[in-house]
Scaffold this active site. Structure first.
Site, PDB file in Angstrom:
ATOM      1  N   TYR A 139       0.848  -1.195   0.000  1.00  0.00           N
ATOM      2  CA  TYR A 139       0.000   0.000   0.000  1.00  0.00           C
ATOM      3  C   TYR A 139       0.878   1.237   0.000  1.00  0.00           C
ATOM      4  O   TYR A 139       1.928   1.267  -0.645  1.00  0.00           O
ATOM      5  CB  TYR A 139      -0.920  -0.139   1.220  1.00  0.00           C
ATOM      6  CG  TYR A 139      -1.875   0.962   1.512  1.00  0.00           C
ATOM      7  CD1 TYR A 139      -1.697   1.786   2.619  1.00  0.00           C
ATOM      8  CD2 TYR A 139      -2.972   1.196   0.696  1.00  0.00           C
ATOM      9  CE1 TYR A 139      -2.583   2.790   2.901  1.00  0.00           C
ATOM     10  CE2 TYR A 139      -3.867   2.213   0.974  1.00  0.00           C
ATOM     11  CZ  TYR A 139      -3.668   3.007   2.073  1.00  0.00           C
ATOM     12  OH  TYR A 139      -4.548   4.010   2.358  1.00  0.00           O
ATOM     13  N   LYS A 165      -6.117  -1.001  -1.979  1.00  0.00           N
ATOM     14  CA  LYS A 165      -7.044  -0.701  -0.874  1.00  0.00           C
ATOM     15  C   LYS A 165      -7.792  -1.967  -0.465  1.00  0.00           C
ATOM     16  O   LYS A 165      -8.021  -2.208   0.719  1.00  0.00           O
ATOM     17  CB  LYS A 165      -8.042   0.389  -1.307  1.00  0.00           C
ATOM     18  CG  LYS A 165      -7.417   1.762  -1.511  1.00  0.00           C
ATOM     19  CD  LYS A 165      -7.331   2.559  -0.220  1.00  0.00           C
ATOM     20  CE  LYS A 165      -6.673   3.918  -0.441  1.00  0.00           C
ATOM     21  NZ  LYS A 165      -6.651   4.764   0.752  1.00  0.00           N
ATOM     22  N   ASP A 208     -11.336   9.434   0.596  1.00  0.00           N
ATOM     23  CA  ASP A 208     -10.533  10.654   0.749  1.00  0.00           C
ATOM     24  C   ASP A 208     -11.294  11.728   1.509  1.00  0.00           C
ATOM     25  O   ASP A 208     -10.727  12.479   2.311  1.00  0.00           O
ATOM     26  CB  ASP A 208     -10.105  11.166  -0.630  1.00  0.00           C
ATOM     27  CG  ASP A 208      -9.323  10.096  -1.375  1.00  0.00           C
ATOM     28  OD1 ASP A 208      -9.851   9.555  -2.363  1.00  0.00           O
ATOM     29  OD2 ASP A 208      -8.231   9.743  -0.911  1.00  0.00           O
ATOM     30  N   ALA A 264      -7.148  22.859   1.013  1.00  0.00           N
ATOM     31  CA  ALA A 264      -8.598  22.673   1.251  1.00  0.00           C
ATOM     32  C   ALA A 264      -9.245  22.011   0.036  1.00  0.00           C
ATOM     33  O   ALA A 264     -10.126  22.564  -0.622  1.00  0.00           O
ATOM     34  CB  ALA A 264      -9.238  24.031   1.539  1.00  0.00           C
ATOM     35  N   THR A 313     -10.203  17.825  -1.623  1.00  0.00           N
ATOM     36  CA  THR A 313     -11.086  16.701  -1.311  1.00  0.00           C
ATOM     37  C   THR A 313     -10.915  16.260   0.135  1.00  0.00           C
ATOM     38  O   THR A 313     -11.872  16.240   0.919  1.00  0.00           O
ATOM     39  CB  THR A 313     -10.770  15.524  -2.252  1.00  0.00           C
ATOM     40  OG1 THR A 313     -10.811  15.983  -3.596  1.00  0.00           O
ATOM     41  CG2 THR A 313     -11.735  14.384  -2.073  1.00  0.00           C
TER      42      THR A 313
END
Ligand SMILES: NC(=O)c1ccc[n+]([C@@H]2O[C@H](COP(=O)([O-])OP(=O)(O)OC[C@H]3O[C@@H](n4cnc5c(N)ncnc54)[C@H](O)[C@@H]3O)[C@@H](O)[C@H]2O)c1
Ligand SMILES: O=C(O)C[C@H](O)C(=O)O
Ligand SMILES: [Mn+2]
Length: 557
Positions: free
Chosen positions: A107, A180, A275, A308, A310
């Protein structure tokens, strides 16, 4: 029918249905040298393997010894992928045996170069579904083909536009979905036969890929607008039609689409954007863990979001909701938030604001030096943040001067530098500890070694959504949750935030990856209980603990 006759009939049937190689080449069926003599006879495998029958422990020892001999980084990962492509049970047995060592390889951060090189090192599609914007009428067929008759309960889908912090990698991004899902199985015991990685190949704006003769995705600019959203809609509808209870995890979509897609579907079906929400949960957990250490109040915190986008806005919204849960008035709560993006501190008249940023912008009238508030150190001097979270992809953005300015106004500054992969981190953990004379409560997105400073060993929490999404997913699947409202996300955050041992000197703000499997199980139970309490669980699900325990798949033959 005598057992001999039965076995003969069974053997004939199996040989009709699938010869030896369809078994040996199916990573879900293959046991390799662990097939017993009897199994080899019944399955028509006699003579297709070396004679010695091994246990999974012996196989794992052989694999790990080979693994250790591979060069660091992507070569180690390529070797592990060969095992994954050959024998899922053995792969997950080895991964769970060496979880802390292998997670950064399977990962983040090694998955980043593996994505960049995906097309050139392609060997096998690893069970993924590749949905093409150029063939919108093949979506259902593609999902069915990739599932191969398996009952899919969990999908991780990406369109490859916002991979980690490395940007648009088109169809290569499918690797993030595969990676994931590996963590879902290793951490939470999600059955690997019941998962499906999905790539929405809508083209790419990465000119390197367009120019690369080896690139395997659609070689045209990224499709946007209605045609793009139609493909997403076709995918969601087809997935829910073919796999009725499937939980869909969205990963690494672009800043303009991630939250918009999440908000479009989350009121109707169980979906999740890692996310936005996963990062929000893990950072809320980290802040709660940090406050357990500093003994400060959540409602006294001043949040500065650096980057600032996702993730940054997902985090800000999760913190804002927590302020409201703590009983704070919405307008009062908004005063605790400051957003910094490429334009500097964001104001109501800042050009290029995203829909997610607008509810949190400030008024220029609050400051007398707005022109200078494009510099992070100056912003910190003006707003005195107590929590600063970096999701900017800007390496080194947290300078010594900026951090020392923060420490001048915050007794125990909470600083999470969580841009991934490692090369993009806003500041290294050891610098943050040193620059604040050991006062900072630190977390990073990638794994960080403990920091020795003035006789104290500072353990550094990994503020990575991988610490949270597996338990959330297991809780959702086990409870058959019909939707994933904020209440389930909050249950996960509070569970994780409470695991920290606040009295230990140098305590980490988040639990260690070494305990991932145990706290994932506890988190899953808390999420399943929240689903039951909110009337969202399946009618037959009344006991969160047994529901999550019964769902777990273990890597054994
Ligand atoms: N640790 C985790 O679990 C986790 C989770 C999600 C994202 N991330 C990381 O966070 C980073 C951002 O991810 P994202 O999905 O939010 O991407 P994004 O593109 O949606 O957001 C990045 C934001 O940073 C801003 N930005 C870029 N350069 C900047 C600069 N110099 N100064 C201030 N702002 C700047 C961009 O304008 C954008 O708004 C990536 O590195 C990603 O790997 C980490
Ligand atoms: O993928 C990770 O390591 C965490 C997160 O989802 C990210 O996009 O960085
Ligand atoms: Mn991500």
């Amino acid at each position: 029918m005598t057992s001999k006759k039965y076995e003969k009939a069974n053997r004939r049937l199996l040989q009709q249905v699938s010869n030896a190689y369809s078994i040996l080449n199916d990573p879900f069926q293959n046991k390799g040298t662990a097939f017993t003599k009897r199994e080899r006879e019944v399955l028509g495998l006699t003579g297709t393997l070396p004679s010695k029958v091994q246990t999974i422990e012996e196989q794992a020892a052989r694999v790990y010894e080979q693994y250790e001999q591979r060069p660091e980084g992507i070569q180690k990962r390529k070797f592990l992928m060969e095992i994954f492509n050959t024998n899922r049970t053995l792969f997950f047995y080895v991964m769970t045996q060496h979880l802390v060592e292998l997670m950064p390889v399977v990962y983040d951060p090694v998955i980043a170069p593996a994505i960049e090189k995906y097309s050139e090192i392609f060997m096998k599609p690893q069970g993924a579904a590749f949905l093409s914007v150029d063939d919108p009428d093949t979506i259902e067929e593609s999902l069915k083909n990739a599932a191969g008759g398996r009952k899919i309960k969990l999908i991780v889908v990406t369109d490859g536009e916002g991979i980690l912090g490395i940007g648009d990698w088109g169809a290569n991004g499918v690797n993030i979905s595969v990676g994931k899902l590996m963590v879902y199985t290793a951490a939470a015991g999600i059955d690997p036969r019941e998962v499906l990685p999905v790539s929405l190949d809508v083209g790419t704006n990465n000119q390197t890929l367009i120019d690369d003769p080896l690139y395997l995705g659609n070689k045209h600019a990224r499709v946007q607008g209605d045609k793009y959203y139609d493909l997403v809609d076709k995918f969601v509808k087809a997935a829910r039609k073919i796999f009725p209870d499937v939980f869909i995890h969205f990963e690494d979509f672009g800043r303009d689409n991630a939250t918009k897609i999440l908000n479009k579907y989350r009121e109707d079906i169980p979906i999740f954007n890692d996310d936005v929400q996963g990062t929000g949960i893990v950072c809320l957990s980290g802040v709660l863990g940090a406050l357990n250490i500093s003994k400060q109040k959540f409602t006294d915190q001043i949040f500065l979001t650096f980057g600032a986008g996702t993730a940054g806005m997902g985090i800000a919204n999760m913190m804002y909701r927590e302020m409201l849960v703590e009983g704070m008035d919405p307008e009062e709560a908004k005063k605790h938030f400051y957003l910094v993006d490429k334009q500097g501190l964001l104001f109501s008249d800042t050009p290029g604001l995203t829909p997610e940023q607008k509810p949190f912008v400030r008024e220029r009238s609050e400051f007398d030096n707005t022109d200078e508030l494009t510099n992070l150190e100056v912003v910190i001097k003006a707003v005195h943040p107590t929590v600063m979270i970096g999701t900017s992809t800007k390496p080194g953005a947290f300078t010594e001067a900026a951090i020392k300015e923060m420490a001048a106004h915050a007794e125990r500054p909470i600083i999470f530098s969580i841009s991934n992969p490692t090369k993009l981190i806003e500041a290294k953990a050891e610098d943050l500890i040193k620059w604040t004379d050991g006062k900072a409560l630190v977390a990073t997105g990638v794994p960080s070694d403990p920091v020795e400073y003035k006789g104290v060993t500072y353990n550094i929490g990994q503020a990575n959504n991988a610490l949270i999404y597996s338990g959330l997913g297991l809780g959702i699947l086990a409870s058959k949750a019909k939707l994933v409202p904020d209440e389930l996300l909050s249950a996960a955050a509070h569970l994780l935030g409470g695991i920290v041992d606040p009295e230990e000197p140098g305590a980490a703000v988040l639990p260690p990856v070494a305990k991932l499997q145990s706290f994932t199980a506890t988190e899953a139970e808390a999420v399943a209980q929240a689903a039951i309490d909110n009337g969202l669980a399946g009618e037959d699900v009344t006991d969160a603990k047994s529901a999550t325990e019964n769902m777990k798949w273990l890597p054994k033959y």
